[in-house]
Design a protein around this motif. Structure first.
Motif, PDB file in Angstrom:
ATOM      1  N   ALA A   3      -7.547  -1.555  -0.976  1.00 54.34           N
ATOM      2  CA  ALA A   3      -6.883  -0.582  -0.105  1.00 54.34           C
ATOM      3  C   ALA A   3      -5.669   0.015  -0.786  1.00 54.34           C
ATOM      4  O   ALA A   3      -5.415   1.222  -0.705  1.00 54.34           O
ATOM      5  CB  ALA A   3      -6.485  -1.265   1.210  1.00 54.34           C
ATOM      6  N   ARG A   4      -4.903  -0.837  -1.484  1.00 52.40           N
ATOM      7  CA  ARG A   4      -3.707  -0.352  -2.180  1.00 52.40           C
ATOM      8  C   ARG A   4      -4.068   0.723  -3.190  1.00 52.40           C
ATOM      9  O   ARG A   4      -3.409   1.759  -3.297  1.00 52.40           O
ATOM     10  CB  ARG A   4      -2.990  -1.505  -2.869  1.00 52.40           C
ATOM     11  CG  ARG A   4      -1.803  -1.060  -3.712  1.00 52.40           C
ATOM     12  CD  ARG A   4      -1.083  -2.211  -4.351  1.00 52.40           C
ATOM     13  NE  ARG A   4      -1.867  -2.870  -5.378  1.00 52.40           N
ATOM     14  CZ  ARG A   4      -1.417  -3.873  -6.125  1.00 52.40           C
ATOM     15  NH1 ARG A   4      -0.203  -4.317  -5.949  1.00 52.40           N
ATOM     16  NH2 ARG A   4      -2.183  -4.447  -7.030  1.00 52.40           N
ATOM     17  N   CYS A  23      -4.957   4.059  -1.544  1.00 54.65           N
ATOM     18  CA  CYS A  23      -3.884   4.815  -0.890  1.00 54.65           C
ATOM     19  C   CYS A  23      -3.371   5.964  -1.745  1.00 54.65           C
ATOM     20  O   CYS A  23      -2.773   6.904  -1.221  1.00 54.65           O
ATOM     21  CB  CYS A  23      -2.720   3.888  -0.523  1.00 54.65           C
ATOM     22  SG  CYS A  23      -3.077   2.941   0.951  1.00 54.65           S
ATOM     23  N   ALA A  29      -2.086   4.305   4.793  1.00 53.00           N
ATOM     24  CA  ALA A  29      -2.284   2.892   4.457  1.00 53.00           C
ATOM     25  C   ALA A  29      -3.084   2.194   5.553  1.00 53.00           C
ATOM     26  O   ALA A  29      -4.039   1.464   5.281  1.00 53.00           O
ATOM     27  CB  ALA A  29      -0.939   2.214   4.258  1.00 53.00           C
ATOM     28  N   CYS A  73       0.816  -1.220   0.000  1.00 53.67           N
ATOM     29  CA  CYS A  73       0.000   0.000   0.000  1.00 53.67           C
ATOM     30  C   CYS A  73       0.844   1.261   0.000  1.00 53.67           C
ATOM     31  O   CYS A  73       0.442   2.280  -0.564  1.00 53.67           O
ATOM     32  CB  CYS A  73      -0.912   0.003   1.230  1.00 53.67           C
ATOM     33  SG  CYS A  73      -2.176  -1.271   1.168  1.00 53.67           S
ATOM     34  N   ASN A  80      -6.719   3.058   5.456  1.00 54.36           N
ATOM     35  CA  ASN A  80      -7.440   2.396   4.363  1.00 54.36           C
ATOM     36  C   ASN A  80      -7.614   0.913   4.640  1.00 54.36           C
ATOM     37  O   ASN A  80      -8.659   0.320   4.360  1.00 54.36           O
ATOM     38  CB  ASN A  80      -6.693   2.595   3.033  1.00 54.36           C
ATOM     39  CG  ASN A  80      -6.982   3.948   2.431  1.00 54.36           C
ATOM     40  OD1 ASN A  80      -8.108   4.433   2.504  1.00 54.36           O
ATOM     41  ND2 ASN A  80      -5.979   4.569   1.862  1.00 54.36           N
TER      42      ASN A  80
END
Lengths: 243, 418, 391
Positions: free
Chosen positions: A151-152, A155, A120, A101, A123
């Motif tokens: 999530a990545r 970010c 990160a 992330c 998220n």
């Protein structure tokens, strides 16, 4: 509301095979669009043209005021505004979830590591795998990996999120956890284009539905209208097969 | 002036295509005439410009015909494969020019100026290869110093071997077992008796006389035959739960794998006789054979071990739960599957074995490379090194390429079966 | 588990007996060999011992990196051989890696001609035994070089002939200071990289690490030249007539044809295996990885450095290290063309002179074995450290 994505008369060929035919599409900010259709209809290709993972030969694509073409300098800057979630997750196996992330924020946005890690973790918390942050992708289940992938993408604080059949590679019991995350994201106001077969999700979240077949947009309508009163015969046939 | 208007595109195809092709043809003509007739058609230009002329012209030509989606099937295929961007066009030109410029001298040496007919070095009058050398020495290259009249025995031994192996492939499963047992336990004695003689009315031919390609085959066949079972046993030993056996196996394997083959051969030829009681004499060929076999067995053991490790634990557990003992489990369940998994690795090891055999000449066994070394120092045939080693290189290349091709096909066939 | 548990776990006869039999058999074989060896050596008047290493060698070695002549000991001869082995191995590894990477990457090119050319390179040089390639270069290709009076001339400082490649001799003053400057440069680069990482993590500043590292590597030695009294002069090879028809080049350093042939053959042969490893490594990184990296905004250089290379190298390095080891073992083929490597000098020449087969061959095999084990240990450590963690 201003339009954030605009496709005008877009045509694309793979060698001699035409995979996108005369695509015209406008997407407004905060709009959620679900693209459906039989396989090979060009849905994935369509959204992959938006962040130029695929190149179109004819037509215009404008993303957040920037035209995407072969002359585009800094395509990376545009890609930073557009997040993408893949069917095969594509997490980087040699990095921990947290590093996955923070990679782009550190190297592209030149953020200090601490700040990147804070974003990160927040998220990862939103997608409910903050306790797995230090594990590696190989140690997570499919559903966890896909949520980590979401999530990545988040970010980088993108304006638009593209989803390419995000649940097609998941075991049935894990589909719900990923869809729940996507519903939350939608409710939060993100502009989303989702290619999927999950019609339950579409009914709940989409503002507009697009049906594609053989490279063309056959029908575009508001969700309720699309499911209750499909206009084209092909749309009717498709819906009858999957519902 | 907008330069992008001059870019090659589909609408300009009728002018750009002929123009570009014309330029490309000129560039190749320049190189061809230069190579074959030694003429420089651009000699009116300064030397430096003339040197780069074909490259520049060809480059421009390729640029002009780089028309995307032209619709002309041949052109699109060409563009995609060798002309997709400027860098590729440059590389294509360079490679083709290098090939043209070097093919001629090579072909010259091989065929056009080579000598094929004759009996002695004086018959080699041309500038090219003296294939007369190979022709005259061919028999020696194949059979070493084996007496001419007895060479039918070598042929017989090989025909018998291939015959047995061939038949073993086609007989039904039940008889196959007996063929393999015969092959491994009985045939070696028959083969050795045929080759060395000394009884049954066959004259004795000492092993020092064996040589040439036939010796290469003898060693390879013997080593292949025996390194395989020894390697399997070593692999099982390494995975054994009995510590003494495991450590001995590991030590043995790592010892052979850690040293070069040449030192092993020296050890067999020079050091090993020291370990035998005074007066006993084991033939040098046999010592070398044993050494090579054990050496390759260590590598084979590692390959087999890879297969044993890749097999899911469930197979072992299922076999044990059926009450099978150690040997039965391995023979019937584990090994058949594990070996199938690593057939490519096994094939690679055998290929490496064939490539290692020429080394035995350092201990005085005259296989093909050794015979060529002998031949080229013969006073009547000095200076034939190139022909000799090119010949040997070709022979080995054909054999090894065939083997590697076969194993690649085997791998493909097996992976699609799954 | 401790000793007591070990004993109790192994008490069952079915476990104990096979092991006992094997161990006893092995020990008997060893005793049998050792006794015979002792008798044989006694008959020849040699006693087992390593004292011979201090004896005068009384033979010359054609090529040596350190001083050697007949008056030095066998021990020193071994050292010369060892250095020669290391020399040809290092040269071979260096070129094999370069050629291997180029060919490996070319095999993946979308240019059909390049990919095919690389494919044929691999198929040709992999399937001809190494010994034949060495012979070809030594007896055929390098024999075609001209004699010294007609040498191939490189700008009048270097001459390529059939007797060898003559290059200028490097004459250093204060060579040790030069070495210190290089060590200092390496240490500085190490600390600079640490500093750069800290800057990136705390402030997000990304520094041009590669450029600055290269600058440091060039700057420090330069300083040693201009300010610290290091200087380098050259002794150029000059044509010298030895007799009516024989010439040579004196005052330079000659790279003997044996070394050239061996290095060439080793490099081109091992490069084929390295090329295949490189190809497997690059192919082993799935297409999706590159796409995902692109989709989060990384540029081409960053994708290569942060996502593709780490994964590709994990696939490439283990088998390539194995190839380096193979190259070093294969350098022993030097014996076939009289390049004075460890095997030729020690296991052939010294052995023939002293007759001490057992000691000499054991030392030789032990040296190679230690090298193998060292590399194996490194590989195990590397694999453990780099393993991609899974469930």
């Amino acid at each position: 509301m201003s339009n954030i994505i605009e496709l005008k008369n877009v045509n694309k060929w793979f060698d001699k095979f035409q995979v996108l035919k005369d695509i015209n599409l406008t997407v407004n900010q905060k709009e959620k669009i679900v693209v459906c259709g039989p396989s090979g209809s060009g849905k994935s290709t369509l959204i992959r043209c938006i962040n130029r993972l695929e190149e179109h030969q004819e037509g215009n694509i404008v993303v957040d005021g920037n035209e995407i073409s072969e002359n585009t300098k800094d395509i990376e800057k545009i890609r930073a505004e557009v997040g993408m979630v893949f069917q095969q997750f594509n997490l980087f196996p040699h990095l921990s979830i947290l590093d996955n992330c923070t990679l782009a924020p550190i190297w592209v946005k030149k953020m200090p590591k601490k700040q990147a890690e804070e974003i990160a973790m927040s998220n990862l918390k939103q997608v409910q795998i903050d306790d797995q942050a230090l594990k590696f992708p190989g140690q997570l289940s499919g559903g966890q990996q896909q949520r980590a992938a979401i999530a990545r993408a988040l970010c980088m604080e993108p304006k638009i999120m593209l989803f390419d059949e995000p649940t097609s590679a998941l075991d049935p019991e894990m589909i719900k956890e990923v869809l729940d995350v996507m519903v939350d994201l939608a409710k939060g106001g993100m502009t989303m284009i989702v290619v999927t077969h999950e019609m339950g999700f579409a009914k709940e979240v989409a503002d507009n539905m697009i049906f594609m077949d053989e490279g063309r947009i056959v029908e575009k309508a508001k969700t309720k209208e699309f499911f209750d009163n499909p206009k084209s015969d092909r749309t009717k046939l498709f819906l009858s097969q999957i519902l | 002036m907008n330069l992008s208007n001059y870019r090659p595109s589909k609408d300009k195809i009728s002018t750009y295509l002929p123009l570009g092709s014309f330029l490309i043809i000129i560039s190749f003509l320049d190189i061809l005439i230069n190579t074959f007739f030694n003429l420089n058609i651009t000699s009116f230009l300064s030397q430096k410009i003339s040197y780069f002329f074909p490259l520049a012209i060809g480059f421009i030509g390729f640029y002009l015909i780089r028309i995307e989606f032209s619709g002309v099937k041949f052109l699109d295929k060409l563009n995609k494969n060798i002309n997709s961007n400027n860098f590729n066009a440059l590389l294509t030109l360079l490679i083709l020019f290098i090939i043209i410029k070097s093919i001629l001298p090579i072909l010259n040496w091989f065929f056009f100026e080579a000598n094929f007919v004759g009996n002695s070095k004086e018959d080699c009058t041309g500038n090219g290869a003296c294939w007369v050398f190979v022709k005259v020495w061919f028999n020696r290259f194949m059979y070493g110093l084996y007496p001419d009249v007895e060479q039918w025995r070598v042929n017989a031994a090989f025909i018998l071997l291939f015959g047995l192996v061939g038949i073993a492939f086609f007989v039904p499963q039940k008889i196959k077992k007996y063929f393999l047992i015969f092959l491994i336990f009985v045939y070696p004695f028959i083969g050795i008796k045929l080759l060395s003689g000394g009884s049954f009315g066959l004259t004795y031919v000492e092993t020092a006389a064996w040589g040439g390609l036939s010796l290469t085959f003898i060693i390879s066949a013997f080593a292949i035959l025996f390194c395989f079972p020894i390697g399997v046993i070593l692999a099982l030993g390494r995975r054994s739960s009995l510590p003494a056996i495991r450590y001995i196996s590991v030590g043995f394997i790592e010892l052979w794998r850690g040293v070069p083959l040449i030192t092993v051969l020296f050890m067999a030829a020079v050091m090993f006789p020291m370990f035998l009681p005074d007066g006993t004499f084991i033939d040098k060929l046999i010592r070398v054979l044993i050494a090579i076999t054990l050496f390759e067995a260590a590598y084979m053991a590692e390959v087999v071990r890879g297969g044993l490790q890749a097999l899911p634990k469930g197979q072992y557990e299922a076999a044990k739960s059926l009450g099978m003992g150690y040997w039965r489990m391995n023979a019937l369940i584990i090994l058949p599957q594990a070996l199938k998994l690593v057939i490519p690795g096994i094939a690679n090891t055998l290929l490496a074995l064939v490539k290692d055999t020429p080394l035995i000449f350092v201990v005085g066994l005259m296989e093909l490379a050794g015979m060529i070394g002998l031949a080229k120092t013969n006073p009547k045939w000095l200076g034939m090194a190139m022909e000799g080693y090119v010949f040997a290189g070709l022979v080995f290349w054909v054999i090894c390429y065939a083997m590697s091709r076969y194993s690649q096909n085997l791998e493909k066939k097996l992976s699609t079966e799954r | 588990m401790n000793f007591k548990q070990f004993i109790s776990a192994n008490k069952k006869p079915s476990i104990l007996i096979p092991q006992a039999i094997t161990v006893i058999a092995l020990i008997s074989v060893i005793i049998y060999f050792a006794t015979n060896a002792q008798i044989n050596m006694g008959n020849r008047g040699i006693s087992f011992g390593f004292g011979f290493l201090n004896q005068e060698a009384s033979f010359d070695i054609a090529f040596s990196l350190i001083e050697f002549d007949g008056s030095y000991s066998y021990g020193r001869a071994f050292l010369v051989g060892l250095l020669n082995t290391v020399l040809v191995s290092v040269i071979g590894i260096f070129f094999a890696t370069i050629i291997g990477v180029i060919v490996g990457v070319s095999r993946l090119s979308d240019n059909y001609l390049i990919a095919k050319a690389a494919e044929w390179y691999v198929e040709i040089f992999r399937n001809i035994p190494l010994i034949l390639q060495i012979f070809f270069w030594y007896f055929a290709a390098l024999r075609a070089l001209p004699s010294p009076e007609n040498a191939i001339n490189f700008y009048d400082i270097s001459y390529l002939t059939i007797k060898g490649w003559y290059i200028p001799k490097f004459i250093w003053t204060n060579f040790n200071i030069f070495c210190y400057s290089i060590i200092a440069a390496c240490i500085s680069i190490y600390f600079f990289l640490k500093y750069a990482k800290k800057q990136r993590e705390e402030f997000g500043r990304i520094l041009p690490t590669v450029t600055i590292s290269i600058l440091i590597l060039i700057l420090f030695p330069l300083i040693s030249f201009f300010l610290l009294g290091v200087s380098l002069s050259f002794s150029y090879p000059e044509l010298k007539q030895l007799s009516a028809t024989s010439y040579t080049y004196a005052n330079g350093v000659s790279i003997i044809p044996e070394l050239m042939a061996l290095a060439l053959a080793l490099s081109m042969y091992t490069a084929t295996f390295i090329a295949e490893n490189v190809r497997a490594g690059v192919l082993g990184v799935g297409k999706g990885q590159k796409e995902a990296a692109a989709s989060i905004g990384l540029n081409k250089g960053q994708i290569l450095k942060l996502v593709v290379m780490p994964q590709a190298l994990r696939i490439i390095i283990p088998p390539t290290t194995n190839q380096y080891l193979n190259l070093t073992k294969n350098s022993s083929l030097a014996a076939a063309i009289a390049y004075p490597d460890m095997v030729l000098v020690f296991a052939k020449t010294a052995l023939m002179q002293t007759g001490r087969a057992i000691e000499i061959i054991s030392i030789t095999m032990l040296t190679y074995l230690s090298l193998s084990i060292a590399i194996s240990l490194f590989m195990n450590w590397y694999n453990k450290k780099m393993a991609i963690k899974e469930k």
